[in-house]
Design an enzyme around this catalytic site. Structure first.
Site, mmCIF file in Angstrom:
data_model
loop_
_atom_site.group_PDB
_atom_site.id
_atom_site.type_symbol
_atom_site.label_atom_id
_atom_site.label_comp_id
_atom_site.label_asym_id
_atom_site.label_seq_id
_atom_site.Cartn_x
_atom_site.Cartn_y
_atom_site.Cartn_z
ATOM 1 N N GLY A 11 2.114 -62.699 -53.660
ATOM 2 C CA GLY A 11 2.325 -62.838 -55.103
ATOM 3 C C GLY A 11 3.073 -61.641 -55.652
ATOM 4 O O GLY A 11 2.746 -60.505 -55.328
ATOM 5 N N ASP A 142 -4.446 -57.794 -57.548
ATOM 6 C CA ASP A 142 -5.883 -57.971 -57.351
ATOM 7 C C ASP A 142 -6.617 -56.646 -57.162
ATOM 8 O O ASP A 142 -7.845 -56.613 -57.203
ATOM 9 C CB ASP A 142 -6.140 -58.879 -56.145
ATOM 10 N N GLY A 189 -7.883 -63.421 -60.927
ATOM 11 C CA GLY A 189 -8.930 -62.742 -60.164
ATOM 12 C C GLY A 189 -9.865 -63.768 -59.550
ATOM 13 O O GLY A 189 -10.945 -64.018 -60.070
ATOM 14 N N GLU A 245 -10.714 -66.350 -63.628
ATOM 15 C CA GLU A 245 -10.545 -67.690 -63.039
ATOM 16 C C GLU A 245 -11.557 -67.943 -61.922
ATOM 17 O O GLU A 245 -11.871 -69.077 -61.601
ATOM 18 C CB GLU A 245 -9.122 -67.865 -62.499
ATOM 19 N N LEU A 296 2.055 -65.226 -66.755
ATOM 20 C CA LEU A 296 2.542 -64.307 -67.792
ATOM 21 C C LEU A 296 1.969 -62.908 -67.577
ATOM 22 O O LEU A 296 2.636 -61.915 -67.800
ATOM 23 C CB LEU A 296 2.167 -64.796 -69.197
ATOM 24 N N GLN A 297 0.716 -62.841 -67.136
ATOM 25 C CA GLN A 297 0.062 -61.536 -66.994
ATOM 26 C C GLN A 297 0.644 -60.704 -65.867
ATOM 27 O O GLN A 297 0.718 -59.493 -65.965
ATOM 28 C CB GLN A 297 -1.449 -61.697 -66.823
#
Lengths: 417, 417
Positions: A11, A142, A189, A245, A296-297
């Site tokens: 990611g 993370d 997360g 999440e 977006l984050q």
């Protein structure tokens, strides 16, 4: 004189290109040793398929622009090499590509899986007697790599979620008397609550948003949670909830999987925020709104943490310096020297020490009732969001760069990944 | 010498406090005429219940900080006064409160409903022979007021959504080959596609995100939409979709209402993004992610448009100047003088001309296929997102102000709203 290979993995983040920038700028200062940095198109996949970008064609200005451009400028991938024994052919192919392009430096920018891959490549090269220097560069929103104090990418997400809940909190506070009383913001997360915890930085005084944080580490007890929501609304007039999440119910099941079904009756994955919002509405009757930050984050370079950008850059730079100093199978790390004032330096660890090991968030960073962060958690998180590092703007929008990339000529046959 | 009353109304924005700042700073320069500005706690509700904040107690620094603080610093409300004939008692109460506190200036900061209220108050005062100057101040992220070229609050949302889809687009582009291929971002706009259209500013060249915009003005044809998603993925490797919360199907039904049900079988309102994402997944099989911006977009003062902040401030200032110039039942407007370079000035319209009239987005701002904006749309939108106006930061977070507010002593009996 040899070439280097660099790839981005997993990611992407708001600052992984800042690491690329640090690496490429530093390599350019050592043309006597590193002739060219070849970059894998879409990460390690590009090394396997021999799709290698020639960075010598990039101008200094283009490389400098990577520092403020989010995403993965060369493409990244979710592709994990299997174990050496299981899939030796892939590792052999990597060595073939490296040999034919005179690549003697291997830089791999990613999380725990990637450090594991880099380590295996180092082992394979040593076994084959091929002179390959393997250096990992940490990266993950993370924040779950061990040894290093924190991971580049995390600080900027942390800043984004804390800024966002502070701003949305002011909105709800304004309207609560006659309108929305509860706001739920979902953050990333899946396995650890680092990002959710960071949102807690916005709550500097009692009663400031976020009022409640739901962590993956703390099983959701509906009754306790609803009572706390109700208490907040009755005390402050409104309640803001940050939910990871990865939050699970007391049976260990993801809450995100528990509620919504689409029109065809399929479970709708993702989106724990609407489930939590509906839970509140059904039980307490409060009007709600919810937001899901999603990508977006992790791409919000416009509000990146200056500390994060600097660390990402310095780790890319350190990777080249480590390689030129003759180190191998290591990863530069961030070592925290002090909190106040915040001081950090570059450290070093072996790839073996970080490969596939997850750094969990300590329980004592989470408050006793499970809904907030402690002062220990705040002390750890606070320095990571410090400072702003605004990108340049053009036409009212960030002037992020899209590199003009050219692949080098292939010398080997095709390889089926 | 008399007092003024100011209130914020309806959904708050990133810059409504900038209008308050312009109004309060300008009023302070005219203490010979405006002794004090009393502000309604939670908007017009505060006038009815006689909950009035005394702004003379605020320091100049506190008022200056309103310029960069999002939300409604004095509280806002969703509360619409009924017609004069239907609920005369409310209007009489307003006049009673105004009389007893020597309020001769009424400033109402809001959208079309609020301008209607201000107009009715003006009519009532005139009829009763009470000397009340009524001035409206435009505000709405929906950008749907007539006469004025645009509405304060919209430009900052426009900038936020365009920045966000550009950033998320870079993320998806990086990962698309081996991971997420479709990203859906939901934005506000229940009745008009102004906000969704603004996201289109990020697509400066063919193929840049957003690839598809779904407007409330264009009924969603599933087949055409899915074909376009597929074309984008096949052409660019990925597809980004911006969807307005107000998008409807061809039968005129909100798409948001069409899909999800909660665990109890209730329709889940809000959240068109997951419905669109699931539609793509079910039909094309592409891996997706989705985000819902919700309140984050209208409170994102950290990335506010400088033009928007300036216009909000100047409209607050103009309201006081209009009042002192003896104008009544009017609203200052934004008049666009030229696009390139962008020039604007303050204009004027009657409250009657703006009350309850919705400014629709012209069809020719939307491209022929219904999935993007035209150059006419771009020409209109572009100036509104220009410039950055960063708030000050403390501890890595925007140092927004929470005012120390004190209510003045009540002089009347209670009033049941």
């Amino acid at each position: 004189m040899a070439n280097a290979f660099y790839a981005q993995s997993g990611g992407v983040t708001a600052v992984i290109n800042a690491s690329a920038c640090g690496l490429l700028e530093t390599a350019r200062k050592h043309k006597d040793k590193i002739q060219n940095v070849l970059v894998g198109r879409n990460g390690i996949v590009g090394a396997l398929t021999e799709d290698l970008y020639n960075t010598n064609l990039l101008t200094d200005a283009e490389i400098a622009a990577l520092r403020y451009t989010p995403g993965g400028a060369f493409g990244s991938c979710r592709y994990k090499l299997k174990g050496l024994e299981e899939n030796k052919v892939q590792y052999e192919r990597l060595l073939d590509v490296f040999k034919v392009h005179d690549i003697q430096y291997f830089f791999y920018n990613g999380g725990g899986d990637s450090q594991d891959t880099a380590n295996k490549v180092a082992q394979m090269a040593a076994k084959e007697g091929y002179p390959l220097t393997c250096i990992g560069i940490p990266k993950t929103i993370d924040n779950d790599l061990p040894v290093t104090d924190n991971c580049p990418g995390f600080g900027s997400v942390a800043k984004y979620v804390a800024v966002s809940i502070r701003e949305a909190g002011l909105d709800i506070a304004s309207m609560a008397e006659t309108s929305t009383k509860v706001f739920v913001m979902e953050v990333m997360g899946r396995h650890a609550g680092w990002i959710a915890a960071a949102a807690g930085l916005a709550s500097e005084y009692t009663g400031e948003p976020p009022h409640i944080i739901l962590f993956p580490e703390i099983p959701l007890n509906q009754a306790t949670f609803l009572a706390e929501v109700d208490r907040c609304v009755k005390t402050y007039g409104y309640c803001t909830v940050v939910v990871s999440e990865g939050v699970k119910d007391e049976a260990g099941k993801f809450v995100a999987d528990a509620g919504l079904k689409d029109a065809f009756g399929h479970t709708q994955l993702g989106g724990v925020a609407p489930v939590i919002a509906q839970l509140i509405k059904s039980n307490l009757g409060y009007k709600y709104h919810w937001a899901v930050c999603d990508y977006l984050q992790r791409s919000a370079r416009h509000i990146a943490s200056k500390v994060d950008v600097e660390q990402a850059y310095e780790l890319g730079k350190a990777a080249v310096e480590f390689a030129l100093a003759g180190k191998n199978a290591v990863m530069p790390t961030i070592v925290r020297e002090s909190n106040n004032p915040y001081r950090w330096k570059i450290g070093e660890t072996t790839l073996a020490s970080v490969a596939n090991i997850e750094q969990k968030m300590p329980r004592h960073y989470i408050s006793e009732n499970g809904f907030g962060i402690t002062s220990a958690g705040r002390d750890y998180l606070q320095p990571l969001i410090m400072g702003e590092d605004y990108p340049p703007y053009k036409n009212g929008l960030p002037a992020y760069i899209t590199l003009r990339l050219e692949l080098i000529t292939k010398k080997l046959g095709t390889f089926d990944i």
